[in-house]
Design a protein around this motif. Structure first.
Motif, short mmCIF file in Angstrom:
data_model
loop_
_atom_site.label_atom_id
_atom_site.label_comp_id
_atom_site.label_asym_id
_atom_site.label_seq_id
_atom_site.Cartn_x
_atom_site.Cartn_y
_atom_site.Cartn_z
N GLN A 28 0.82 -1.20 0.00
CA GLN A 28 0.00 0.00 0.00
C GLN A 28 0.86 1.26 0.00
N ILE A 29 0.32 2.30 -0.61
CA ILE A 29 1.05 3.57 -0.72
C ILE A 29 1.35 4.13 0.67
N ASN A 30 0.41 4.04 1.58
CA ASN A 30 0.59 4.57 2.93
C ASN A 30 1.12 3.47 3.87
N ILE A 31 2.23 2.89 3.49
CA ILE A 31 2.86 1.80 4.24
C ILE A 31 3.09 2.18 5.70
N ASP A 32 3.33 3.47 5.95
CA ASP A 32 3.62 3.91 7.30
C ASP A 32 2.42 3.84 8.24
N THR A 33 1.24 3.53 7.72
CA THR A 33 0.06 3.39 8.58
C THR A 33 -0.24 1.92 8.91
N ASN A 34 0.55 1.00 8.39
CA ASN A 34 0.31 -0.42 8.61
C ASN A 34 1.03 -0.89 9.87
N ALA A 35 0.28 -1.41 10.83
CA ALA A 35 0.84 -1.80 12.12
C ALA A 35 1.91 -2.88 11.99
N PHE A 36 1.65 -3.90 11.17
CA PHE A 36 2.62 -4.99 11.04
C PHE A 36 3.93 -4.50 10.44
N TYR A 37 3.85 -3.72 9.38
CA TYR A 37 5.07 -3.20 8.75
C TYR A 37 5.83 -2.28 9.71
N TYR A 177 9.86 -14.45 -1.68
CA TYR A 177 8.77 -13.58 -1.27
C TYR A 177 9.18 -12.66 -0.12
N VAL A 178 9.80 -13.21 0.91
CA VAL A 178 10.24 -12.40 2.04
C VAL A 178 11.21 -11.32 1.55
N SER A 179 12.10 -11.69 0.63
CA SER A 179 13.04 -10.72 0.05
C SER A 179 12.30 -9.61 -0.67
N SER A 180 11.24 -9.97 -1.40
CA SER A 180 10.50 -8.94 -2.15
C SER A 180 9.81 -7.95 -1.21
N ILE A 181 9.31 -8.43 -0.08
CA ILE A 181 8.68 -7.55 0.91
C ILE A 181 9.72 -6.58 1.49
N LEU A 182 10.84 -7.15 1.94
CA LEU A 182 11.88 -6.33 2.57
C LEU A 182 12.51 -5.36 1.57
N THR A 183 12.72 -5.81 0.35
CA THR A 183 13.29 -4.95 -0.68
C THR A 183 12.36 -3.80 -0.99
N TYR A 184 11.07 -4.07 -1.05
CA TYR A 184 10.09 -3.00 -1.28
C TYR A 184 10.14 -1.99 -0.13
N MET A 185 10.13 -2.47 1.11
CA MET A 185 10.18 -1.58 2.26
C MET A 185 11.42 -0.68 2.18
N ASN A 186 12.53 -1.24 1.79
CA ASN A 186 13.78 -0.50 1.67
C ASN A 186 13.73 0.48 0.50
N ARG A 187 13.22 0.02 -0.65
CA ARG A 187 13.18 0.83 -1.85
C ARG A 187 12.34 2.10 -1.69
N VAL A 188 11.24 2.00 -0.97
CA VAL A 188 10.37 3.18 -0.79
C VAL A 188 10.83 4.06 0.37
N GLY A 189 11.97 3.73 0.97
CA GLY A 189 12.54 4.55 2.04
C GLY A 189 11.91 4.34 3.40
N PHE A 190 11.12 3.28 3.56
CA PHE A 190 10.44 3.03 4.81
C PHE A 190 11.41 2.60 5.92
N LEU A 191 12.53 2.06 5.55
CA LEU A 191 13.50 1.58 6.54
C LEU A 191 14.60 2.59 6.84
N ASP A 192 14.53 3.76 6.19
CA ASP A 192 15.55 4.79 6.43
C ASP A 192 15.44 5.38 7.82
#
Length: 192
Positions: A28-37, A177-192
């Motif tokens: 989702q675009i608003n990844i920062d609102t997802n509790a699990f992420y 699959y786990v790599s694709s989730i983590l890579t996406y989180m990293n790519r969109v700057g969520f892990l910065d």
């Protein structure tokens, strides 16, 4: 349920822990609102977790598979009036997810004893500059201790039986699959 008792043809679909698409990890675009992420992000940012939760099993329900399962279930004639628990039963451990993060050079999260972890978290909470990444998961803190509780075990035998009957199978949760989730989180700057 009241409306259904008066004749409304409807079903209740309770979804699992929605995660990125199985095809590419996009979420989702608003990844920062997802509790699990946000919990995953907090673990990565903290760099440590209590050793008593490392083997905790996690359910990951890819959003693309979940939506397909929901459409298929709702198209069944016998679905009306039923409650379905739509989630992927193929789980992985928290350790597995964090090991993949390490292999991708995204994060190295160490498992430490609970007392050391609590002390470590207190130090982060005391530092205004360092605690910003914990804001979204602050409800999981009690007395400066990060709480991770076991996931509820749902009885979804009926749902799983219906899905099998219509030829639907949940995907396995593998390294790709786990790599694709983590890579996406990293790519969109969520892990910065």
């Amino acid at each position: 349920f009241k409306a259904m008792s008066k004749g409304l043809r409807a079903s209740v679909l309770r979804v699992g822990q929605l995660t990125g698409r199985y095809s590419d990890g996009h979420f989702q675009i608003n990844i920062d609102t997802n509790a699990f992420y946000n919990k995953i992000r907090a673990m990565i940012k903290i760099g440590a977790i209590p050793d008593n939760i490392i083997d905790q099993s996690m359910e990951l329900t890819p959003v693309d598979y979940c939506s397909k399962a929901m459409v298929l279930l709702c198209s069944m004639e016998e679905a009306a009036g039923r409650v379905f628990h739509v989630y992927n039963h193929n789980t992985v451990s928290l350790k597995y997810l964090l090991d993949v993060a390490g292999e991708l050079n995204i994060a190295y999260v160490k498992a430490i004893d609970k007392a050391s972890f609590n002390q470590y978290v207190r130090a982060i909470l005391d530092d205004k500059n360092s605690r910003d990444f914990l804001i979204r998961v602050i409800d999981d803190f009690s007395d400066n201790e990060l709480r991770y509780e076991e996931f509820s075990i749902l009885d979804s035998r009926i749902t799983q039986g219906c899905l099998r009957q219509i030829g639907f199978e949940w995907p396995g949760i593998d390294k790709r699959y786990v790599s694709s989730i983590l890579t996406y989180m990293n790519r969109v700057g969520f892990l910065d």
